[in-house]
Design an enzyme around this catalytic site. Structure first.
Site, PDB file in Angstrom:
ATOM      1  N   HIS A   1       0.773  -1.043  -0.073  1.00 50.30           N
ATOM      2  CA  HIS A   1       0.149   0.077  -0.108  1.00 50.30           C
ATOM      3  C   HIS A   1       0.926   1.138   0.099  1.00 50.30           C
ATOM      4  CE1 HIS A   1      -3.312   2.624   1.056  1.00 50.30           C
ATOM      5  NE2 HIS A   1      -3.927   1.815   0.625  1.00 50.30           N
ATOM      6  N   HIS A   2       0.407   2.384  -0.865  1.00 47.45           N
ATOM      7  CA  HIS A   2       1.327   3.423  -0.915  1.00 47.45           C
ATOM      8  C   HIS A   2       1.316   4.278   0.575  1.00 47.45           C
ATOM      9  CE1 HIS A   2       2.834   7.208  -2.611  1.00 47.45           C
ATOM     10  NE2 HIS A   2       2.693   6.639  -3.821  1.00 47.45           N
TER      11      HIS A   2
END
Lengths: 458, 458
Positions: free
Chosen positions: B138-139
């Site tokens: 996930h960013h």
């Protein structure tokens, strides 16, 4: 543009990341003896080459979200079969373990709401010269029973039949979905006839009042919200575990006969014993018995012989009883009482009684109650009659057929059984986080059937 | 319990079903000559047997959702490796087509927010004696560059090295993530020093004012919101298409030299030509040139030689220009002007200039603007420097390395390149519905490189 009835639309309103609301089915097949190495690849290519996609498989939502639940189906003019139909494979060594791991993953993902809400996966690499087919369809499109009928009608009892079209190239009417027995259609009809609904209320209230009165006297009589808190009743997360196994229907029948019970009594007792063992292994077996809601088919009162109705009853699973004999007796008594009560109601009353049992659950989800409230029941256990004959798909014998269900907050486990030829096929769907290693239930179900066979002396 | 800075938390706030916000990486490997048939199964079993899971791989969100963006990481005490690490396989015939079809699917699914936000898939069955590794993170955990570094540090330039631990058993510090060059850290630092941020505003305003002035005179000078509406700029849906291919770095270098340009000029021109062909094939080529935002590494003004900073510039892709020579010239001029402007700024001004370009986009998403507004730019094209040496994983040569990116509403296409040994590795991430058959860009990139080679006479 067809507007969705409220009983379909609610499954779209309730869905979120923690709560994907599709039902699924897994089928196993044996390759025919003369299958070439690229047999499945050929089938996949043929399917991809076909352009015929019929309702409901070509229908998408006109708007993907609606706070007020106003949804309509329209044709997806940009239909992209590669999105819906996928050819997959299992890694070496291709055991059932690897298959269930893949299905657990596929059953966890949300569909793209900008497209028709279904996926079919053709899965190669299963040991024992087998392959698998997994299909998921959103509950707003079909319910579990309709989904199974839909799948079943894609296959044939004739091993010689070839060129069976893929399920999405068959229309709903081709599929001969048995709508007469569908609980949902009855609920729709009832909701649409509010007047007649009101007329049935006194009968339902009378049934519930009698139920509470009996429950003070008989242990086997169960009332809503009597269920104890348990680890099955927590807030759920978005990842699923799916486990499945076949059990001998002949053996279950023999045990049922020897114990003077029904097949359903025996599978309920199997679930009870397996749950008892699982919860004990997690140090989480409640002192009070677990309560299951069970859909049953009953003959309504005052009707001629034109078919049964689907009702819901609450069953005392007697998970607090150590002695297998006493446990079986209590479960059997509880099932009998529930069915007797339902059979005293009319068809409309049965529907409204079902609504009384299930709508607080659905309302709770809509209002955002987490799974931390007192549960109305602990678990759903469904036994769905399936095909009696062995089925074939383009000459491939179907060796297994397992239902995958959905879950709501506060209900972390679902057990659904389907009878198929000489097997009872169990599909277990669970929240992967709430219930660690829940796949062990498969072994515990084996133990439970052995225990019951010992008890029956067969 | 570590609170997430706003620049990380925003990726959790922005995420929804249409907008999964993870970055991904796909690596291809050749099996070693002496690999047994169950080589990958053995690796998978070893990985599963290991219990060491280091930060950030063992960290989950303390609460999965927060409307105000207040998120913290805590250790996942119920860590379930089987959820995060998955052994997968491609169906027969195991072409790159089947691989990209699987990655498109894996890159579309949302993670379970009740667990650490990453997945790794070990994928067997790829033709040419190869296998693949796909990782998504996930960013909010790492940005694209850090994710690539993290992956790269899991491999070795030494083909003899064995027993490399899996990425999740290495800590962040083991991974030597090059934080000095991270744009995000600079942005964090800038936001945390609001005072110094304010101090840089006049310089940024001066740069933007000059940019607008020059844009009236020079076609190559680009200003925000000059970008034309296009099919790249629509509301996106949740399903992705991922496409990837390697192009010869030596050839790109030769072309760049002959055209008196940089490698980056050539890849920008390749993207321009490929986009031109794709949009024309869809009858959707705008009359005005497409505008790309491009992250570039620049030497800030007034600093000693202790490293570069990441800035963003807007590049005129000249997609409306038919003549390849004129098109290349315009792109090259536009890149030069953008870089020259950035290099006149200080490090802090570069960061604030980047914020001025990107934050309206992020704010628009937070406020729920759909992709139907006038776009600030049409597409993001990133060229990230990668490893120069050939890397190995337990003796397996890495033959390909492709970045998979994320998308926001109104930005349906991302092209990211990574240089690796003697290749330029293109990863194309797109909204599957907005951009039909976008995988054709791979062929159009081939055509574009041939066109540029012809132009350069090499």
């Amino acid at each position: 543009m067809k507007k969705l009835p409220v009983t379909d639309a609610v499954w779209l309103m309730l869905e979120n990341r923690e709560r994907p609301l599709h039902v699924g089915g897994l089928q196993l097949f044996e390759y025919p003896d003369d299958a070439p190495a690229d047999f499945l690849h050929q089938i996949a290519e043929e399917f991809r080459a076909g352009t015929l996609v019929k309702k409901p498989f070509n229908q998408r939502l006109s708007k993907p979200y609606s706070k007020l639940g106003s949804y309509s189906w329209i044709e997806d003019t940009q239909f992209d079969l590669d999105y819906h139909f996928r050819h997959s494979a299992l890694p070496n060594p291709g055991r059932v373990r690897e298959l269930l791991s893949l299905i657990s993953r596929l059953h966890s993902t949300l569909p793209d709401r900008h497209r028709p809400l279904w996926e079919t996966h053709l899965i190669e690499g299963l040991e024992g010269n087998r392959f698998a087919l997994y299909t998921k369809i959103h509950h707003s499109v079909v319910d579990g029973v309709a989904a199974m009928n839909l799948a079943m009608n894609s296959f044939s009892p004739d091993p010689q039949v070839r060129d069976l079209p893929p399920p999405w190239a068959r229309s709903r009417s081709d599929l001969r979905i048995d709508r007469e027995h569908g609980a949902r259609e009855a609920v729709d009809a009832s909701i649409n006839k509010a007047g007649s609904g009101a007329r049935t209320v006194p009968g339902v209230i009378k049934a519930l009042r009698d139920q509470y009165k009996q429950a003070r006297i008989h242990e086997a009589e169960v009332v809503p919200y009597q269920a104890p808190p348990s680890m099955l009743n927590q807030a759920i997360t978005g990842s699923r575990r799916f486990a499945a196994q076949s059990y001998s229907l002949a053996r279950i029948k023999t045990v049922a006969k020897a114990l003077d019970g029904t097949i359903n009594d025996v599978v309920m007792a199997m679930c009870s014993s397996a749950l008892r063992t699982y919860l004990a292994s997690q140090n989480a077996l409640p002192d009070q018995p677990l309560i299951s809601i069970v859909p049953v088919s009953v003959r309504p009162q005052g009707e001629d012989s034109t078919g049964n109705a689907i009702g819901f009853l609450l069953c005392n699973l007697a998970t607090n009883v150590g002695d297998p004999d006493a446990r079986f007796g209590l479960i059997q008594d509880s099932m009998r009482r529930g069915k007797a009560r339902l059979s005293q109601l009319s068809r409309e009353q049965i529907v409204n009684y079902a609504l009384a049992l299930t709508s607080p659950m659905v309302l709770g989800q809509l209002l955002g109650f987490k799974g931390d409230r007192k549960p109305m029941y602990n678990i759903t256990i469904s036994n769905v009659p399936g095909p009696r004959e062995t089925l074939y798909w383009n000459g491939c014998r179907m060796t297994g057929l397992y239902p995958a269900s959905l879950m709501l907050d506060g209900q972390a486990l679902n057990i659904t059984m389907v009878s198929y030829a000489d097997s009872m096929e169990f599909g277990i769907t669970a929240c992967r986080k709430s219930l660690p290693s829940v796949q062990r239930l498969l072994d515990y179900l084996d133990d439970a059937l052995n225990e019951l066979a010992d008890l029956a002396g067969v």
